[in-house]
Design an enzyme around this catalytic site. Structure first.
Site, PDB file in Angstrom:
ATOM      1  N   GLU A   1       0.819  -1.224   0.000  1.00  0.00           N
ATOM      2  CA  GLU A   1       0.000   0.000   0.000  1.00  0.00           C
ATOM      3  C   GLU A   1       0.845   1.263   0.000  1.00  0.00           C
ATOM      4  O   GLU A   1       0.457   2.271  -0.589  1.00  0.00           O
ATOM      5  CB  GLU A   1      -0.942   0.017   1.215  1.00  0.00           C
ATOM      6  CG  GLU A   1      -2.055  -1.016   1.176  1.00  0.00           C
ATOM      7  CD  GLU A   1      -1.598  -2.387   1.628  1.00  0.00           C
ATOM      8  OE1 GLU A   1      -0.437  -2.520   2.076  1.00  0.00           O
ATOM      9  OE2 GLU A   1      -2.387  -3.340   1.538  1.00  0.00           O
TER      10      GLU A   1
ATOM     11  N   HIS B   1      -8.836  -5.942  11.587  1.00  0.00           N
ATOM     12  CA  HIS B   1      -9.651  -5.751  10.374  1.00  0.00           C
ATOM     13  C   HIS B   1     -10.989  -5.096  10.684  1.00  0.00           C
ATOM     14  O   HIS B   1     -11.985  -5.351  10.001  1.00  0.00           O
ATOM     15  CB  HIS B   1      -9.889  -7.097   9.662  1.00  0.00           C
ATOM     16  CG  HIS B   1      -8.717  -7.591   8.868  1.00  0.00           C
ATOM     17  ND1 HIS B   1      -7.568  -8.053   9.461  1.00  0.00           N
ATOM     18  CD2 HIS B   1      -8.497  -7.683   7.534  1.00  0.00           C
ATOM     19  CE1 HIS B   1      -6.710  -8.426   8.521  1.00  0.00           C
ATOM     20  NE2 HIS B   1      -7.247  -8.215   7.345  1.00  0.00           N
TER      21      HIS B   1
HETATM   22  C1  LIG Z   1      -0.892  -4.617   4.824  1.00  0.00           C
HETATM   23  C2  LIG Z   1      -1.896  -5.532   4.236  1.00  0.00           C
HETATM   24  N1  LIG Z   1      -2.328  -5.304   2.988  1.00  0.00           N
HETATM   25  C3  LIG Z   1      -3.260  -6.103   2.424  1.00  0.00           C
HETATM   26  C4  LIG Z   1      -3.783  -7.152   3.123  1.00  0.00           C
HETATM   27  C5  LIG Z   1      -4.875  -7.992   2.496  1.00  0.00           C
HETATM   28  N2  LIG Z   1      -4.370  -9.321   2.175  1.00  0.00           N
HETATM   29  C6  LIG Z   1      -4.548 -10.355   3.011  1.00  0.00           C
HETATM   30  S1  LIG Z   1      -3.807 -11.731   2.456  1.00  0.00           S
HETATM   31  C7  LIG Z   1      -3.265 -10.947   1.065  1.00  0.00           C
HETATM   32  C8  LIG Z   1      -2.458 -11.675   0.043  1.00  0.00           C
HETATM   33  C9  LIG Z   1      -1.249 -12.246   0.658  1.00  0.00           C
HETATM   34  O1  LIG Z   1      -0.567 -12.978  -0.281  1.00  0.00           O
HETATM   35  P1  LIG Z   1       0.680 -13.844   0.160  1.00  0.00           P
HETATM   36  O2  LIG Z   1       1.594 -13.000   0.952  1.00  0.00           O
HETATM   37  O3  LIG Z   1       1.211 -14.476  -1.055  1.00  0.00           O
HETATM   38  O4  LIG Z   1       0.106 -14.932   1.173  1.00  0.00           O
HETATM   39  P2  LIG Z   1      -0.958 -16.070   0.889  1.00  0.00           P
HETATM   40  O5  LIG Z   1      -2.317 -15.482   1.121  1.00  0.00           O
HETATM   41  O6  LIG Z   1      -0.773 -16.531  -0.496  1.00  0.00           O
HETATM   42  O7  LIG Z   1      -0.663 -17.110   1.903  1.00  0.00           O
HETATM   43  C10 LIG Z   1      -3.655  -9.637   1.056  1.00  0.00           C
HETATM   44  C11 LIG Z   1      -3.335  -8.678  -0.013  1.00  0.00           C
HETATM   45  C12 LIG Z   1      -3.304  -7.350   4.431  1.00  0.00           C
HETATM   46  N3  LIG Z   1      -3.771  -8.341   5.200  1.00  0.00           N
HETATM   47  N4  LIG Z   1      -2.367  -6.543   4.961  1.00  0.00           N
END
Ligand SMILES: Cc1ncc(C[n+]2csc(CCOP(=O)(O)OP(=O)(O)O)c2C)c(N)n1
Ligand SMILES: Cc1ncc(C[n+]2csc(CCOP(=O)(O)OP(=O)(O)O)c2C)c(N)n1
Ligand SMILES: [Mg+2]
Ligand SMILES: [Mg+2]
Lengths: 321, 328, 328, 321
Positions: free
Chosen positions: D57, D126
Site C-alpha cells: 500500500e 480488520h
Molecule cells: C498490509 C496488508 N495489505 C493487504 C492485506 C490484504 N491481504 C490479506 S492476504 C493478502 C495476500 C497475501 O498474499 P501472500 O503474501 O502471497 O500470502 P498467501 O495469502 O498466499 O498465503 C492480502 C493482499 C493485508 N492483510 N495486509
C-alpha cells in the site's frame, strides 16, 4: 538539570538497573544522538545495548516490538514524531494489540521516545506531535513531559512498565533547565500536575504549551487581576479526568491550549471530560485554543502566526470572563 | 545429515494433522459454524512441517494470516486452536484473536498476523533479544509473495543483514496473493533473487516435498545458529483452496484447481516415500489416519463444549497492569 | 554518443552554480540569517548535474532533503530558491516549504522531501501518469544510502518493475546518513546488488565525475524511454559538509573531511578536463566564475529585498477550492 | 441500488466522464474486487485504467499521490482501513501537505476509497475506521457515507474535487439497498443530513451507526414518547457545525454515537461544536456513546458487547432526559 540531559540520565539509570533494557535509534549510539541526548551511553553500555539503527523506522520499530515480546525491554527513539506515520502499523496494529489479541499471554514492554513540537522553523514535515492519534489507541500509553523532572520520571516509569508507552518530548524544550537532579523516582501515569493554583479560570495545557500557559496566567494576574489555575496534563493516555473535573468545578471556566490542530484533539477530549464531570458548574463553554487548520508553515512569521502564544490564551480567557 | 525414519513418519503425521484440521475447519465454515475470515493452507502443509522439524522448542516463529499450519507444526494443541476459531474462552487467545491472530508464547509462536509485512520486523526483534539476553534460540518468519511487496519485509531483511541476526525468512510461494497471481506482485522469477541485495544466503526448495523443505531448513538453521546471519529460504508450493473460505477461485484458469491434488499433494508424496522405503506399512499409515481423525474430532468437541467467552472479558488484557481497559 | 563541448562547459557552470549557491547558504546560515534545517550537497554537484543534463524539460524529478543541487540542475532560479530559504513571499513555495520542501511544478520538480523513502513512490506515480495520459516524459528520483533502508524505496522499485514504468532510481551514495556511515544502513558493498531482486538494469558511476554521471544517465534514460522499465543508477560521491549546517562532523575519522576537496572535487575534475581538452581557457572559466558569483549575489539580494510573507498567508493553500483553511 | 453497487456505479461514471481518472488497488481489476465493487470495470476500461496493484500500500498510495501531482486523477482502494497505517505517511506528510508546502503550486486530486467498520467478527486488525485520525489532518477531506445514495454522490464529488479525499465505506453496509439509481449528482462536502426530525434530543451519528441511531429513535418514540432528531454527519472533514449547532439549540440535548473508541474522537469534536454553538441552550452534558477503550475482539459475544447498539443509545438518551 536540562531537559535533554534528563533523557540521558533516565536512560543511563535504566540501562544500569536492568540488563534487559536496551536503547536504539538513528544516530543514538556512537554519535550520541543529534541532541546529545545519549552522549556517552554507548561507551558505557556497549554497542549491543546502545545501538545505531539503519534509517528504516518500520523495521526497527517492529524489531523493538519483537524484542519486547521475547524478554527484552527496548527503548526506541524516533527522532521526529513526524516519522511515526512510516512505522505506525507496528504501534497501532502490533504493539498496542498483541497483548489483547493473545488473550493476555503476551506483554510488550516497549518504550518509544520521540521528539515532537513546532516553533523551530522546521517546516511542515518536522513539526508534528501526534498525541491525539497515539492517545486514542487502546493498548498504548502516552506521556508528554514539560519539565526535565518529568522527563526523568516518566521515562523511567515507561521503561519499567510492562505495556507500550510513547514518550513525546518537545524539541523546543531541549535546553530548558529545572532544579531536578539524578534519581527522580518514576512518576505514575495518569496524574496531571497543577502547576499554578487559581480560582477564576482553569487553563489546561501539556508539553511546551504549559510554559505558555504559565506566562498567560502571569499576565492575567497582572493585567486583569484574574487568578488562573494551570494544569499540566503530563499524561495524555490515561488522562487525569479527576484533576481536570475538580478544577473545572472550582473555577467554572476552562480554556485548553495546544500547539497541534484541535480537530478531534486532546482539547476536545478535555472538554468532553469537563462536560461529563462539571456540566452544572460551568459558567461558559470550554475554549479550545489551538492553531488554525493548516500544516505548520516554514517561515518564521507564518509559524508564529499559527502557533498559540500567551496572548491567544489571554484573549480566550477574557472572552469567557 | 540424513533424516531419521521416525522423523519422516512424524512429519507425515504433522502434515496430516494440518490437512485434517483444515478440512474440518472448511466444513465448519461452510456450515456457518465459524465467524470471521478463515484462510486455509491445504496443499501447503509440507512447508511449515519441514521448517518446524528443523527447529528447537525455544526457537520462535511468526506466522501469517494463513497460519494454522505454521502453528500446528510448532506444536500447538488442536483443541485450543479450534476453540479459538470458534471464539471460545479456552482458545489460545481466549477468543479475542480468532483464526488470523493465534499465538502461543509458550510454544514460541509469536503470532499469526493480519497485516502483511508486519511479522518480519517482529521476527528480527526476537533474534535481537536472543543475542542481547544470551539465549541460543533463532527466529523464523513466514511470508508469501504478496507480502514480499511490503516495505516491512525489506526493512526486516535489511536490518537482519546489517546486524547479522539469526533469522530465517521463509518465503512461502503459493502462486497467489488473494485473487491475483504471483506476477502481479513480483517482477522476478524467484525471491531468491532478492538475497544478493542484502548479501545473505538463499535457497529455493520444492515446497511440496517435506523432506526437501527439511533439508533446506536444516541448512538455513545451521547457518543462523553459527552466527552467519539471516537466510532467505523460498519454498514453492500450491494453494488449493480460495484465498479465504467462500472464495470460489473463479479467477483461476479452468481446471487448474482440480488438477492440484493429482500433481502436488505433499501427503501423497510423503506416504508413497514412506511405503517405498519400507518406513511404514499401509496399516501403519491407516493407524495414523485414525489417530489424526480422532484428534480432530476431539478438537471439535473440545471447541464446541468449551464455555463461551464472557462478553465483559472484552475489557481484559488491554494493559497488563489493570486487567481492565484504561480510559473510557 | 559523445558529449558536446557546450554541454561539457554548461555542466561545469551548473556545478559551479550549485557550489557557490550552497557556499553562500552556508555563510548565511552561520551568520544566523537562515531559519530551520539546511542540508548542503557541496562535493556532490556532479550527480544532479550529470543526471539532469540527460533529461528533457518535461521529465520530472523528486529531490531529497539535500535537494538544492537537484533543483538547480533542473533549471531553478537561484533568487526564488534563496527567497524560499529565507521564508520570503517570492520563494518557490511562498515561504511555506523552506529548504527541505522546494518544488517547482513548472520545471518538473515535484518536490524535495523531508521524509526518507517518500519521494520514490511519488516518482513511480509520475511515470504512471505519463503512461496513462500518453505523455513522453520519464521520472527520476534521488535518494541516499540512508533512505535505501526505507520500505518506501523497496515498494517503489518493486512497483516500477512489476509495471515496467520509466523511472530512474538515482542512488546518491555519499558515504553517510546523518551521523552514521554507509555500513550502518546497508549490508552490501553497492546498491547495484539490489537490482537483480527486481529484475531491473543497474549501473554504478563515479559520482565525482559529471561526465561519467551523464553517460550513465543517458543510458538509463534511453532504456526508460524505450519502454524497458525502470533503471537503478548508483553514483558514489562524497559529502563534504555536515549532515546539516551546524554539524561539526566529529564522528568522522580525523582528517577525512579536510582531505575531500583534494581528492574528490567534481569542479576541479571538470575544469581540468575542459582546460586539457581545450574546450575552455582559464579566462573563460574565470568569466563563468564571475557570472556565477554575480548570480549568487543577485539571488541573495533578491531574497533580502523580497517582501516577507504575510503572516495570515499561513491560512492559504490548505485546500485548492477555498484558498483558506478548512475547519477550525 | 445496493451500497457495493453504488461504488461501482460512481466509478464507472467517473471513468467514463474523465480520461484522467483511473482506479487501482489490490484485486480491483481482473477479479473485480473482493466485494464485487468493481466487477466488470476492467473489461470496460482496460488494464491501464482499472489496475491491480501489488500488495504494497505504501508504494501504490505514493504512486497515486505522484500521479495526482502530474495530471491524473487517481482513485485508490485500501481494502481495509486497518491498512492505512502502513501507507499513512503518503497521506499525512505527502498528499495532505504537498499543496501547502508548494505554496499553492501543486494540486493533489486524489481519492482514497477504503472499507472500515466493525461488527463482522473480522478481529482486532480488520475492524478499524480511523476517521478521527484522517479527519484531523489539514489538507485531507473525509466522508463516511451511510447510504448507497451518498456513496455515489460523495465518491463522485471526491473524484471531481482537486484535493485529497478519503471515502471511508462501511463493510457492514455493503448489502444495504436504497431506492437510488444511477446518476446521483455529486454531494457537496460539509453538509450533514437530518435523517429524522425531532424535538427532544439530537442523536448525531455517521456511517453504520446512523442506522442504529434511527432504530434507537424508533424505540424512543414508541417506548418513551420521545421525539429524537437523527443527524447523519456524512462529512467528517469538513464537519457541519451549523446543522449540529442548530439542532442542539432546538433540542437542548445531544447524544453522539460511534463504533470506534471515543477518546479524542469525532464525538468529542461534535461535543466541542455543540459547546461552541449551543452552550446556553443545553439542558444536559453531551453524551458520547462509543465502545469501551479496547481493540475490537474477535468473538461474536465480545464484539457485540463492545459495540454500541440501539439499546446503548436509548440508555444514553434516558440518562439526560
Ligand atoms: C498490509 C496488508 N495489505 C493487504 C492485506 C490484504 N491481504 C490479506 S492476504 C493478502 C495476500 C497475501 O498474499 P501472500 O503474501 O502471497 O500470502 P498467501 O495469502 O498466499 O498465503 C492480502 C493482499 C493485508 N492483510 N495486509
Ligand atoms: C522517514 C525518515 N526517517 C528519518 C529521517 C531523518 N533523516 C534525515 S536525513 C537522514 C539520513 C539520510 O541519509 P541518505 O539517504 O544517505 O541521504 P544524505 O543525507 O546522505 O543525502 C535521516 C536519517 C527522515 N528525514 N525521514
Ligand atoms: Mg501467496
Ligand atoms: Mg547519504
Amino acid at each position: 538539570m536540562k531537559y535533554y540531559a534528563a533523557i540521558r540520565e533516565a536512560l543511563r539509570c535504566e540501562l544500569e538497573r536492568d540488563p534487559r533494557v536496551f536503547f536504539m535509534g538513528e544516530d543514538v549510539g556512537k554519535p550520541g544522538g543529534i541532541y546529545a541526548q545519549s552522549r556517552g551511553l554507548q561507551e558505557e553500555f556497549g554497542v549491543e545495548r546502545v545501538r545505531d539503527t539503519p534509517a528504516g523506522e518500520l523495521g526497527f520499530m517492529g524489531a523493538a516490538v519483537g524484542a519486547a515480546l521475547t524478554g527484552a525491554r527496548p527503548v526506541v527513539e524516533i527522532s521526529f514524531a513526524d516519522f511515526i506515520p512510516v512505522c505506525l502499523d507496528q504501534l497501532v496494529n502490533q504493539a498496542a494489540k498483541i497483548r489483547y489479541m493473545s488473550g493476555g499471554q503476551a506483554r510488550v514492554p516497549l518504550t518509544v521516545v520521540t521528539f515532537g513540537g513546532a516553533g523551530r522553523n522546521a517546516g511542515p514535515q518536522h513539526s508534528g506531535s501526534y498525541e491525539a492519534l497515539l492517545g486514542s489507541i487502546p493498548g498504548l500509553r502516552v506521556v508528554m513531559p514539560s519539565t526535565p523532572y518529568d522527563v526523568q520520571g516518566f521515562l523511567k516509569a515507561a521503561i519499567r512498565d510492562d505495556d507500550p508507552t510513547i514518550v513525546i518530548l518537545n524539541k523546543a524544550l531541549l535546553g530548558l533547565a529545572d532544579d531536578s537532579e539524578a534519581g527522580v523516582e518514576p512518576i505514575p501515569f495518569g496524574e496531571a500536575a497543577v502547576r499554578r493554583e487559581g480560582e477564576d479560570v482553569t487553563i489546561v495545557a501539556w508539553s511546551a504549551m504549559v510554559h505558555t500557559a504559565l506566562e498567560a496566567a502571569d499576565r492575567l494576574a497582572a493585567e486583569d487581576g484574574v487568578s488562573a489555575e494551570v494544569i499540566d496534563l503530563r499524561s495524555i493516555q490515561p488522562l487525569d479526568g479527576e484533576t481536570i473535573g475538580a478544577s473545572a468545578r472550582k473555577t467554572g471556566r476552562v480554556v485548553t491550549v495546544q500547539e497541534t490542530v484541535s480537530f478531534a484533539g486532546i482539547g476536545a477530549e478535555v472538554a468532553a471530560e469537563v462536560s461529563r464531570r462539571a456540566f452544572g458548574w460551568l459558567d461558559a463553554p470550554v475554549q479550545i485554543v489551538g492553531p488554525p487548520f493548516t500544516p505548520v508553515p516554514f517561515s518564521k512569521l507564518m509559524e508564529e502566526f499559527v502557533l498559540p502564544d500567551a496572548g491567544s490564551i489571554v484573549r480566550a480567557v477574557r472572552e469567557i470572563l | 545429515m540424513g533424516i531419521q525414519p521416525e522423523l519422516r513418519l512424524q512429519m507425515y503425521e504433522t502434515m496430516l494433522r494440518i490437512r485434517r484440521f483444515e478440512e474440518e475447519t472448511a466444513a465448519l465454515f461452510a456450515a456457518g459454524d465459524l465467524p470471521g475470515f478463515v484462510h486455509l493452507s491445504i496443499g501447503q502443509e509440507a512447508v511449515p512441517t519441514g521448517i518446524c522439524a528443523a527447529l528447537d522448542p525455544a526457537d520462535t516463529i511468526t506466522a501469517t494470516h494463513r497460519g494454522h499450519g505454521h502453528i500446528l507444526a510448532k506444536g500447538a494443541d488442536m483443541g485450543r486452536m479450534m476453540a479459538e476459531l470458534m471464539g471460545k474462552r479456552t482458545g489460545y487467545c481466549a477468543g479475542k484473536g480468532g483464526s488470523m491472530h493465534i499465538s502461543s508464547l509458550d510454544l514460541g509462536v509469536l503470532g499469526a498476523n493480519g497485516i502483511l509485512g508486519a511479522g518480519q520486523p517482529i521476527a528480527v526483534g526476537a533474534a535481537l533479544s536472543a543475542r542481547l539476553l544470551g539465549e541460543e534460540r533463532i527466529s523464523v518468519t513466514f511470508f508469501g509473495e504478496g507480502a514480499s511487496a511490503q516495505g516491512g519485509v525489506h526493512e526486516a531483511m535489511n536490518l537482519a543483514a546489517v546486524w547479522k541476526l539469526p533469522v530465517v525468512f521463509v518465503a512461502e510461494i503459493n502462486g497467489w496473493a488473494e485473487l491475483s497471481p504471483y506476477s502481479d506482485h513480483v517482477s522476478v522469477p524467484s525471491l531468491v533473487d532478492r538475497a544478493a541485495g542484502y548479501g545473505i544466503d538463499a535457497a529455493s526448495v520444492d515446497g511440496t516435498d517435506v523432506e526437501a523443505v527439511l533439508d533446506g531448513a536444516r541448512e538455513a538453521v545451521e547457518r543462523c545458529r553459527s552466527g552467519e546471519g539471516p537466510v532467505l529460504l523460498e519454498a514453492r508450493t500450491q494453494r488449493w483452496h480460495g484465498h479465504f473460505e467462500g472464495d470460489r477461485q473463479l479467477y483461476r484458469p479452468e481446471g487448474e484447481v482440480a488438477a492440484l491434488p493429482e500433481l502436488y499433494d505433499p501427503l501423497v508424496l510423503q506416504s508413497d516415500r514412506l511405503l517405498e522405503l519400507g518406513i511404514a506399512s499401509e496399516a501403519e499409515l491407516d493407524a495414523i489416519e485414525r489417530r489424526v481423525a480422532e484428534e480432530v474430532a476431539e478438537a471439535v468437541l473440545f471447541g464446541r463444549n468449551s464455555p463461551e467467552s464472557a462478553p465483559e472479558d472484552a475489557l481484559l488484557h488491554v494493559y497488563s497492569t489493570d486487567g481492565r481497559g484504561g480510559a473510557a
